[in-house]
Design a protein around this motif. Structure first.
Motif, PDB file in Angstrom:
ATOM      1  N   PHE A 130       0.842  -1.204   0.000  1.00  0.00           N
ATOM      2  CA  PHE A 130       0.000   0.000   0.000  1.00  0.00           C
ATOM      3  C   PHE A 130       0.873   1.248   0.000  1.00  0.00           C
ATOM      4  N   LEU A 131       1.898   1.268   0.835  1.00  0.00           N
ATOM      5  CA  LEU A 131       2.777   2.433   0.917  1.00  0.00           C
ATOM      6  C   LEU A 131       3.494   2.674  -0.411  1.00  0.00           C
ATOM      7  N   GLU A 132       3.858   1.602  -1.090  1.00  0.00           N
ATOM      8  CA  GLU A 132       4.515   1.740  -2.391  1.00  0.00           C
ATOM      9  C   GLU A 132       3.566   2.350  -3.420  1.00  0.00           C
ATOM     10  N   ILE A 133       2.323   1.856  -3.435  1.00  0.00           N
ATOM     11  CA  ILE A 133       1.321   2.393  -4.365  1.00  0.00           C
ATOM     12  C   ILE A 133       1.046   3.861  -4.074  1.00  0.00           C
ATOM     13  N   ARG A 134       0.914   4.179  -2.806  1.00  0.00           N
ATOM     14  CA  ARG A 134       0.633   5.572  -2.432  1.00  0.00           C
ATOM     15  C   ARG A 134       1.779   6.492  -2.829  1.00  0.00           C
ATOM     16  N   ALA A 135       3.012   6.009  -2.649  1.00  0.00           N
ATOM     17  CA  ALA A 135       4.178   6.809  -3.028  1.00  0.00           C
ATOM     18  C   ALA A 135       4.233   7.021  -4.541  1.00  0.00           C
ATOM     19  N   ASN A 136       3.916   5.984  -5.304  1.00  0.00           N
ATOM     20  CA  ASN A 136       3.907   6.092  -6.759  1.00  0.00           C
ATOM     21  C   ASN A 136       2.812   7.032  -7.252  1.00  0.00           C
TER      22      ASN A 136
ATOM     23  N   ASP B  32      -1.352  12.718  -7.373  1.00  0.00           N
ATOM     24  CA  ASP B  32      -2.293  12.517  -8.475  1.00  0.00           C
ATOM     25  C   ASP B  32      -3.594  11.858  -8.054  1.00  0.00           C
ATOM     26  N   GLY B  33      -3.713  11.472  -6.801  1.00  0.00           N
ATOM     27  CA  GLY B  33      -4.947  10.822  -6.356  1.00  0.00           C
ATOM     28  C   GLY B  33      -4.822  10.315  -4.942  1.00  0.00           C
ATOM     29  N   VAL B  34      -5.812   9.530  -4.542  1.00  0.00           N
ATOM     30  CA  VAL B  34      -5.853   8.973  -3.186  1.00  0.00           C
ATOM     31  C   VAL B  34      -5.921   7.451  -3.295  1.00  0.00           C
ATOM     32  N   ALA B  35      -5.017   6.776  -2.631  1.00  0.00           N
ATOM     33  CA  ALA B  35      -5.042   5.311  -2.596  1.00  0.00           C
ATOM     34  C   ALA B  35      -6.007   4.863  -1.506  1.00  0.00           C
TER      35      ALA B  35
END
Length: 225
Positions: free
Chosen positions: A4-10, A14-17
């Motif tokens: 999750f942290l990786e996706i949020r960082a990427n 540009d949006g909200v995970a």
């Protein structure tokens, strides 16, 4: 929580995970495990057995929600696909409302937003949804898209909740002028952007979805929203 942290960082700015919990017990049985006919028959013929399974599913979901509550995610989403023509008010009051309120209270203790996918006919459930401890009704369906609850009526009833409305799928295949006129009229009807968002929650062709979102963005920019 590493993924999750990786996706949020990427994703960055540009949006909200969001973090998904899976469906609530009754919705899981209705949609994933049994289907409308099988669940209806079993509920009529052997309710204690059905409720025993509901209880078992809820216990596992309690664990899931604790993980979500302690996660770095700020938005917790349940894909329940609620519609009043399958889930009548008595069922909603007994099997959905207590579950939502229990999990909502848990998530709010950790300052999370609780979002539930309710994309069907909601007029018969309007007052019960008002009593839920959820923050967002997501994928709200306009009457012209198949719903049965006018947007203005929903907004008045759920004044302490946010509404994320689904742009009707059929509209996304129309020409630019028609789509923009619809968005202009919708913004005027909404009168305020407070507690209101638009989304496309249908599985549309990538090109169709992309062009529609660009038209919506243009209207928002023109309207100063």
């Amino acid at each position: 929580y590493d993924s999750f942290l990786e996706i949020r960082a990427n994703l960055g700015d540009d949006g909200v995970a969001i973090a998904g919990t899976g469906r609530s017990p009754w919705a899981k049985m209705l949609i994933e495990l049994a289907g409308v006919e099988r669940l209806s028959l079993d509920f009529y013929d052997n309710r204690p057995l059905v409720e025993d399974l509901l209880s078992s599913i809820e216990k596992k979901l309690d664990e899931v929600y604790k993980i979500a509550a302690n996660s770095p995610a700020q938005v917790i989403w349940a894909p329940d696909n609620v519609t009043g023509d399958v889930v009548e008010p008595k069922l909603f009051e007994k099997y959905y409302l207590p579950f939502y309120n229990k999990q909502g209270q848990l998530l709010h203790q950790q300052n999370k937003s609780y979002v539930v996918h309710m994309d069907g006919k909601l007029r018969s459930l309007k007052e019960l949804i008002k009593k839920t401890d959820i923050d967002v009704v997501e994928s709200f369906t306009f009457p012209e898209g198949g719903g049965d609850l006018p947007f203005e009526e929903a907004r008045a009833a759920w004044e302490n909740k946010s509404i994320i409305a689904n742009l009707p799928g059929f509209l996304c295949f129309k020409e630019e002028k028609i789509v923009k006129e619809y968005i202009y009229n919708l913004i005027n009807r909404a009168s305020s952007k407070k507690n209101f968002m638009l989304e496309i929650s249908e599985d549309l062709p990538h090109k169709t979805q992309g062009r529609t979102l660009s038209w919506v963005a243009q209207v928002m920019k023109d309207k100063g929203e």
